[in-house]
Design a protein around this motif. Structure first.
Motif, PDB file in Angstrom:
ATOM      1  N   PRO A   5       0.812  -1.216   0.000  1.00  0.00           N
ATOM      2  CA  PRO A   5       0.000   0.000   0.000  1.00  0.00           C
ATOM      3  C   PRO A   5       0.847   1.269   0.000  1.00  0.00           C
ATOM      4  O   PRO A   5       0.444   2.286  -0.533  1.00  0.00           O
ATOM      5  N   ALA A   6       2.023   1.212   0.588  1.00  0.00           N
ATOM      6  CA  ALA A   6       2.889   2.390   0.621  1.00  0.00           C
ATOM      7  C   ALA A   6       3.376   2.750  -0.779  1.00  0.00           C
ATOM      8  O   ALA A   6       3.715   3.897  -1.047  1.00  0.00           O
ATOM      9  N   ALA A   7       3.428   1.749  -1.674  1.00  0.00           N
ATOM     10  CA  ALA A   7       3.890   1.994  -3.034  1.00  0.00           C
ATOM     11  C   ALA A   7       2.770   2.558  -3.916  1.00  0.00           C
ATOM     12  O   ALA A   7       3.032   3.052  -5.005  1.00  0.00           O
ATOM     13  N   GLN A   8       1.540   2.480  -3.459  1.00  0.00           N
ATOM     14  CA  GLN A   8       0.406   2.989  -4.213  1.00  0.00           C
ATOM     15  C   GLN A   8       0.358   4.512  -4.119  1.00  0.00           C
ATOM     16  O   GLN A   8       0.619   5.077  -3.067  1.00  0.00           O
ATOM     17  N   PRO A   9       0.018   5.187  -5.209  1.00  0.00           N
ATOM     18  CA  PRO A   9      -0.136   6.638  -5.104  1.00  0.00           C
ATOM     19  C   PRO A   9      -1.286   6.960  -4.144  1.00  0.00           C
ATOM     20  O   PRO A   9      -2.251   6.195  -4.050  1.00  0.00           O
ATOM     21  N   PRO A  10      -1.207   8.081  -3.429  1.00  0.00           N
ATOM     22  CA  PRO A  10      -2.235   8.409  -2.452  1.00  0.00           C
ATOM     23  C   PRO A  10      -3.527   8.932  -3.063  1.00  0.00           C
ATOM     24  O   PRO A  10      -4.462   9.285  -2.352  1.00  0.00           O
ATOM     25  N   MET A  11      -3.570   8.936  -4.396  1.00  0.00           N
ATOM     26  CA  MET A  11      -4.720   9.495  -5.090  1.00  0.00           C
ATOM     27  C   MET A  11      -4.931   8.747  -6.396  1.00  0.00           C
ATOM     28  O   MET A  11      -3.978   8.379  -7.068  1.00  0.00           O
ATOM     29  N   ASN A  12      -6.185   8.515  -6.744  1.00  0.00           N
ATOM     30  CA  ASN A  12      -6.529   7.851  -7.995  1.00  0.00           C
ATOM     31  C   ASN A  12      -7.103   8.900  -8.938  1.00  0.00           C
ATOM     32  O   ASN A  12      -8.270   9.277  -8.818  1.00  0.00           O
ATOM     33  N   LEU A  13      -6.289   9.362  -9.868  1.00  0.00           N
ATOM     34  CA  LEU A  13      -6.729  10.417 -10.779  1.00  0.00           C
ATOM     35  C   LEU A  13      -7.853   9.982 -11.699  1.00  0.00           C
ATOM     36  O   LEU A  13      -8.606  10.816 -12.197  1.00  0.00           O
ATOM     37  N   ASP A  14      -7.995   8.683 -11.905  1.00  0.00           N
ATOM     38  CA  ASP A  14      -9.084   8.210 -12.757  1.00  0.00           C
ATOM     39  C   ASP A  14     -10.434   8.616 -12.178  1.00  0.00           C
ATOM     40  O   ASP A  14     -11.374   8.913 -12.915  1.00  0.00           O
ATOM     41  N   GLN A  15     -10.545   8.643 -10.877  1.00  0.00           N
ATOM     42  CA  GLN A  15     -11.788   9.040 -10.234  1.00  0.00           C
ATOM     43  C   GLN A  15     -12.105  10.503 -10.547  1.00  0.00           C
ATOM     44  O   GLN A  15     -13.239  10.855 -10.836  1.00  0.00           O
ATOM     45  N   LEU A  16     -11.107  11.355 -10.512  1.00  0.00           N
ATOM     46  CA  LEU A  16     -11.293  12.760 -10.857  1.00  0.00           C
ATOM     47  C   LEU A  16     -11.637  12.900 -12.337  1.00  0.00           C
ATOM     48  O   LEU A  16     -12.537  13.664 -12.702  1.00  0.00           O
ATOM     49  N   LYS A  17     -10.960  12.144 -13.173  1.00  0.00           N
ATOM     50  CA  LYS A  17     -11.228  12.200 -14.615  1.00  0.00           C
ATOM     51  C   LYS A  17     -12.647  11.728 -14.925  1.00  0.00           C
ATOM     52  O   LYS A  17     -13.263  12.230 -15.868  1.00  0.00           O
ATOM     53  N   ASP A  18     -13.162  10.790 -14.147  1.00  0.00           N
ATOM     54  CA  ASP A  18     -14.542  10.350 -14.328  1.00  0.00           C
ATOM     55  C   ASP A  18     -15.520  11.499 -14.098  1.00  0.00           C
ATOM     56  O   ASP A  18     -16.584  11.550 -14.710  1.00  0.00           O
ATOM     57  N   LEU A  19     -15.157  12.417 -13.221  1.00  0.00           N
ATOM     58  CA  LEU A  19     -16.032  13.549 -12.911  1.00  0.00           C
ATOM     59  C   LEU A  19     -15.925  14.671 -13.933  1.00  0.00           C
ATOM     60  O   LEU A  19     -16.932  15.303 -14.268  1.00  0.00           O
ATOM     61  N   VAL A  20     -14.695  14.956 -14.413  1.00  0.00           N
ATOM     62  CA  VAL A  20     -14.490  16.144 -15.252  1.00  0.00           C
ATOM     63  C   VAL A  20     -14.002  15.836 -16.660  1.00  0.00           C
ATOM     64  O   VAL A  20     -13.832  16.752 -17.453  1.00  0.00           O
ATOM     65  N   GLY A  21     -13.764  14.588 -16.952  1.00  0.00           N
ATOM     66  CA  GLY A  21     -13.237  14.244 -18.265  1.00  0.00           C
ATOM     67  C   GLY A  21     -11.716  14.303 -18.265  1.00  0.00           C
ATOM     68  O   GLY A  21     -11.084  14.485 -17.233  1.00  0.00           O
ATOM     69  N   ASP A  22     -11.155  14.189 -19.436  1.00  0.00           N
ATOM     70  CA  ASP A  22      -9.691  14.115 -19.566  1.00  0.00           C
ATOM     71  C   ASP A  22      -9.110  15.447 -20.038  1.00  0.00           C
ATOM     72  O   ASP A  22      -8.196  15.469 -20.857  1.00  0.00           O
TER      73      ASP A  22
END
Length: 120
Positions: A5-22
């Motif tokens: 889990p420490a190697a995982q980024p602390p944020m999933n940008l795909d979730q943000l992109k789902d809201l606002v597009g790319d």
């Protein structure tokens, strides 16, 4: 084998992109807003914890929870949700320790965002 889990980024940008597009410009603006408002919310939450004000802890934790969930910062979301739930029950005894965990996670998210913004 489970991913670290420490190697995982602390944020999933795909979730943000789902809201606002790319749209890179819109994403950049939103990330900058998240950092600015996040700092303010974390500071306000710290003040509420120091004042042992359960109502204000609940309010600030709720704000952080909502924003972090929308932006895909799920560990931050979980920490804020726990603080919100505890404060709703009037349980503030562990709030200082929770605040340190939340602050550390927010700092990790902020650094991650700053790294993204520096490369785009």
């Amino acid at each position: 084998m489970q991913p670290d889990p420490a190697a995982q980024p602390p944020m999933n940008l795909d979730q943000l992109k789902d809201l606002v597009g790319d749209d890179p410009e819109a994403i950049r603006d939103l990330l900058e807003t998240f950092v600015k408002s996040g700092r303010e919310r974390v500071q306000a939450l710290r003040g509420a914890v120091e004042a042992n004000n359960a109502v204000q802890i609940r309010h600030e934790a709720h704000s952080i929870k909502g924003a972090s969930g929308n932006y895909g910062a799920m560990r931050l979301y979980e920490l804020a949700a726990q603080m919100e739930q505890d404060a709703a029950r009037g349980a503030t005894a562990g709030a200082a320790a929770q605040m340190e965990q939340l602050n550390a996670e927010y700092t990790a998210v902020e650094r991650y965002i700053e790294g993204l913004l520096a490369h785009n």
